[in-house]
Each structure stands twice: as C-alpha cells, then as structure tokens.
Design a protein around this motif. Sequence first.
Motif, mmCIF file in Angstrom:
data_model
loop_
_atom_site.group_PDB
_atom_site.id
_atom_site.type_symbol
_atom_site.label_atom_id
_atom_site.label_comp_id
_atom_site.label_asym_id
_atom_site.label_seq_id
_atom_site.Cartn_x
_atom_site.Cartn_y
_atom_site.Cartn_z
ATOM 1 N N MET A 55 55.390 138.473 -0.284
ATOM 2 C CA MET A 55 54.360 139.489 -0.513
ATOM 3 C C MET A 55 53.641 139.729 0.803
ATOM 4 S SD MET A 55 51.324 137.360 -2.490
ATOM 5 C CE MET A 55 52.378 136.662 -3.747
ATOM 6 N N SER A 56 52.878 140.784 0.864
ATOM 7 C CA SER A 56 52.145 141.093 2.087
ATOM 8 C C SER A 56 50.995 140.106 2.271
ATOM 9 C CB SER A 56 51.600 142.520 2.024
ATOM 10 O OG SER A 56 50.620 142.633 1.002
ATOM 11 N N ALA A 57 50.563 139.949 3.519
ATOM 12 C CA ALA A 57 49.443 139.053 3.814
ATOM 13 C C ALA A 57 48.172 139.523 3.110
ATOM 14 C CB ALA A 57 49.217 138.979 5.319
ATOM 15 N N ARG A 58 48.045 140.837 2.966
ATOM 16 C CA ARG A 58 46.866 141.390 2.289
ATOM 17 C C ARG A 58 46.852 140.993 0.816
ATOM 18 N NH1 ARG A 58 45.215 147.844 2.243
ATOM 19 N NH2 ARG A 58 43.259 147.602 1.054
ATOM 20 N N SER A 59 48.019 141.038 0.176
ATOM 21 C CA SER A 59 48.100 140.655 -1.239
ATOM 22 C C SER A 59 47.784 139.175 -1.407
ATOM 23 C CB SER A 59 49.498 140.954 -1.786
ATOM 24 O OG SER A 59 49.771 142.340 -1.726
ATOM 25 N N TRP A 60 48.288 138.341 -0.495
ATOM 26 C CA TRP A 60 48.026 136.909 -0.581
ATOM 27 C C TRP A 60 46.541 136.610 -0.424
ATOM 28 C CZ3 TRP A 60 50.031 132.686 -2.374
ATOM 29 C CH2 TRP A 60 49.625 131.434 -1.899
ATOM 30 N N GLN A 61 45.891 137.265 0.531
ATOM 31 C CA GLN A 61 44.470 137.047 0.739
ATOM 32 C C GLN A 61 43.640 137.582 -0.423
ATOM 33 O OE1 GLN A 61 42.995 135.236 3.114
ATOM 34 N NE2 GLN A 61 45.056 134.725 3.856
ATOM 35 N N ALA A 62 44.152 138.628 -1.086
ATOM 36 C CA ALA A 62 43.410 139.230 -2.201
ATOM 37 C C ALA A 62 43.305 138.299 -3.395
ATOM 38 C CB ALA A 62 44.075 140.545 -2.622
ATOM 39 N N LEU A 63 44.160 137.266 -3.450
ATOM 40 C CA LEU A 63 44.087 136.327 -4.568
ATOM 41 C C LEU A 63 42.778 135.536 -4.570
ATOM 42 C CD1 LEU A 63 47.706 134.851 -4.803
ATOM 43 C CD2 LEU A 63 46.555 136.345 -6.437
ATOM 44 N N HIS A 64 42.099 135.485 -3.434
ATOM 45 C CA HIS A 64 40.805 134.796 -3.384
ATOM 46 C C HIS A 64 39.768 135.520 -4.234
ATOM 47 C CE1 HIS A 64 41.651 131.792 -0.255
ATOM 48 N NE2 HIS A 64 42.422 132.708 0.315
ATOM 49 N N GLU A 65 39.952 136.809 -4.472
ATOM 50 C CA GLU A 65 38.956 137.591 -5.220
ATOM 51 C C GLU A 65 39.021 137.257 -6.702
ATOM 52 O OE1 GLU A 65 39.757 141.641 -4.373
ATOM 53 O OE2 GLU A 65 39.673 141.386 -2.195
ATOM 54 N N PRO A 66 37.886 137.143 -7.373
ATOM 55 C CA PRO A 66 37.856 136.856 -8.810
ATOM 56 C C PRO A 66 38.551 137.978 -9.600
ATOM 57 C CG PRO A 66 35.684 136.540 -7.831
ATOM 58 C CD PRO A 66 36.522 137.213 -6.793
ATOM 59 N N GLY A 67 39.366 137.593 -10.573
ATOM 60 C CA GLY A 67 40.017 138.575 -11.433
ATOM 61 C C GLY A 67 41.193 139.281 -10.797
ATOM 62 N N ALA A 68 41.662 138.820 -9.641
ATOM 63 C CA ALA A 68 42.808 139.450 -8.967
ATOM 64 C C ALA A 68 44.104 138.770 -9.395
ATOM 65 C CB ALA A 68 42.642 139.367 -7.458
ATOM 66 N N MET A 69 45.156 139.566 -9.482
ATOM 67 C CA MET A 69 46.461 139.028 -9.883
ATOM 68 C C MET A 69 47.562 139.752 -9.119
ATOM 69 S SD MET A 69 48.032 138.622 -13.732
ATOM 70 C CE MET A 69 49.408 137.523 -14.046
ATOM 71 N N VAL A 70 48.590 138.997 -8.710
ATOM 72 C CA VAL A 70 49.765 139.556 -8.050
ATOM 73 C C VAL A 70 50.937 139.441 -9.006
ATOM 74 C CG1 VAL A 70 51.355 139.342 -6.111
ATOM 75 C CG2 VAL A 70 48.916 138.964 -5.758
ATOM 76 N N LEU A 71 51.598 140.561 -9.266
ATOM 77 C CA LEU A 71 52.721 140.602 -10.199
ATOM 78 C C LEU A 71 54.023 140.857 -9.459
ATOM 79 C CD1 LEU A 71 51.276 142.799 -13.104
ATOM 80 C CD2 LEU A 71 51.591 140.315 -13.107
#
Length: 407
Positions: free
Chosen positions: A131-147
């Motif tokens: 996945m992109s580095a941005r998507s990986w970092q976005a997992l720190h945000e509450p309620g975020a999910m990568v599918l």
Amino acid sequence: MRSWALAWQLARRFRRGRERSGFLSFISASSTIGIALGCTVFIAGLSVMNGFADVLEERFLKLVPHIQFTAVEGALQYPETIFQLAEQHPEVVAARPVIRTQGLVQKGREFVGVQVTGLDPSTPHAISEYMSARSWQALHEPGAMVLGADLAAKLNLTVGDKFTLVVASERGFQAPKRQALTLAGTFRFGGQVDHQLGYVSLATARQLVGMEQGITGVELELSALFAAERVANEIGYQLQDYVFLEHWMRAQGHLYRDIQMVRTVMYLVLVLVLAVACFNIVSTLVMTVQEKRRHIGILRTMGMRAGGLVKIFVLQGLQNGMLGIAVGVVAGSLLSLNLPALLTLLESFTGSSLLASDVYFVDRIPVRLQAMDILWVATVALLLSLLATLYPAWQATRISVVKAISA
C-alpha cells in the motif's frame, strides 16, 4: 588410459560409420532427441516448482503469521510473557500485537464479509509494502481502515468514503455492533487476499470488539520458516495464558505440501520419460552389435579382450546419451530463463491469463533455475544411459569369432 582412448575412437567410428543403415541411424538419433527433450522438460519443470516455492516463502508467508498465539476468550492476560519469550528465542525475528475479528462491510444495501486485523502502524508489517505510505500512515487516525483493492472496488468505495462495519457481539445473542469507518486507502497483494482482508489500528480494533485495553493475539515472525511448529511448542508450553496456538504449517501448509507433491510426481514421470528414451540406446546398440559382427570378429582375432568390447559399446551408448544431455541442459536452461517472457507472449496472443490475479497471489509463472537441479538431471540421465549400454555390450562379448569372420 590408452585402452579407453582406443575404445572411444572405435565407438565414434561405430556410431558414425558410413555403412550404417538408415533405420539404425534413425533409432540412434531418436534416442538422443528423446534424452534431450526429457532433460529440457525436467529442468524447466523443476525451475517452475522452485519459483512457486520461493513465492510461497518470500511473499505469501510474509503476510501470513508464521506463529500466532490467540486468547481463548477476550484479551490475553499476560501478553508481556509472550514478548519476553519471543525476544529471548534465537529464531524469532519479530513479535507483533494484533486484534483479529470478522465483520461485514455495509455500503448501501450490500454486505460483504471481511477479516479485520488490528495492528500497530508504528511497528513494521509486511502489508505496508503493498500500500502507499500515505495509506499506512493514515491508519493512525481513529476510525480509519485500509481495504483490499478488489473489495473496495466491489463496494464502489474510494479513499475518504464513509461506510459501516458490522461486527458480531461476542457476548451471547446481543445485537451486532455497528461502527462507522472511513476508507483511508487500499492495498493490492493479489488473489483472494484483496477480496477478504482489511486493516485498522489497535485502538480502532478495540472499539470494534468492545475492549478497553489489551490485545487478543501475538504474531511471531521467524528466521527459519520450517521451524514454526517446534518454536510454537517451545514458547507455547511456557505461557500462563490459555491460548490457541497456530502456525503457518497448520493453516497454510497444504500449499507447500502441494508443491512438494507435484515436484515428486514430476520426478517420477520425467525419470520414466528419460528411461524410455534410454531404451532406444538399447535398441541402437543391439542392432549395432548385429551389424558389426564382422568388425567384432576382426578385433577379437587381433587380440582385443571381452573387456575391450564392453568399453567400446558402453562408450558408444554414452556418446548418444551425453550428446542428448548436453543439448537438453542448454535447451532446458534457456527455456527456464525465458519461460516467463514466452508465457506472457502466449497470453497476449490468446487474450487470456494463465494465472488470474483475482484468484492467485501471483499473476505470472515464477521461475528459479538452480545449478543443483541441472547437475541432478544430467546425473540421472547419464546413469540411465550407462545402464542401457550394459546388456548390448555383454551381448557383443558372446559372439563367436569364427562365425563372425565367416559371416
């Protein structure tokens, strides 16, 4: 050494003599071609099996936990014990906290099942490579999910879209819990993984399963994959928690066993193919013995012993075998190295894919050529060629000198 050199020269003359019949030349050529084809297919097949084994070990098993300890109910009571034992074990590379659960992604009236994994984004994980580095970092945000990319496409979701995740309650027959989440990104690994998996942070996973703190499992990454069962038992028997002990050989070991089974069947089939090709050497030498009876009689009258005749016909058969082996090794190596490009070209002509990316975790045939495989194939072919020469060579020693000369 001089006797072997003489036998080699006579074998070459018997093999290339002008007086040989056309049928005998055809049988001799067919034996050489058969051995060459057998070696070619053998080397290419083993290279493909090596490639699949490499993909399994180096790619798929990076995503699948090598060992996993999961709480029988609720959270682990003493997860720090697992981390301490893992840190002390020489074959454990890393230990990661996880929370796993099953859920349904709801978008409008459509529901799709998903396996949710809660992980710590600050700890390195293999899925981050897909996945992109941005998507990986976005997992720190509450309620975020990568599918998975295919799952997001099926639900017609794009980054930033809201959706609902429905998680079954672990307490009796209570109503399932609904959690509003945001698609932070997608990953593309290949195969069914892209249709089934989703990742969230540990904090978000705790909200989904109704935990205030703690984790439900610990994943271990090993330096030696095939030590998974032993290491799992060594660590598992020292734990105070009641846990489900899982390792990849139990969960995904059938993939490796399938590869090894196909490899074994290939050994048997291709050895038989080489054996059939070598039987043509028997036919060639038997016919050569009958055709060269007079030459054999003359050699015997000149003082050649039975051992010398055996050397001649053994070396003649080996010349056929070695020529076939040399051609087969070169052709098999070239085929193995160019097989992915050839199959890609074939797919472009047919318009269909041999390995569908939405089914398999690889989209092209992997190949790894090994020198030991080449050596093993050449050795087997050479031994079979040698065995094929023994009966005709022995038959040549039984020819009567008087009858051979007077014939």
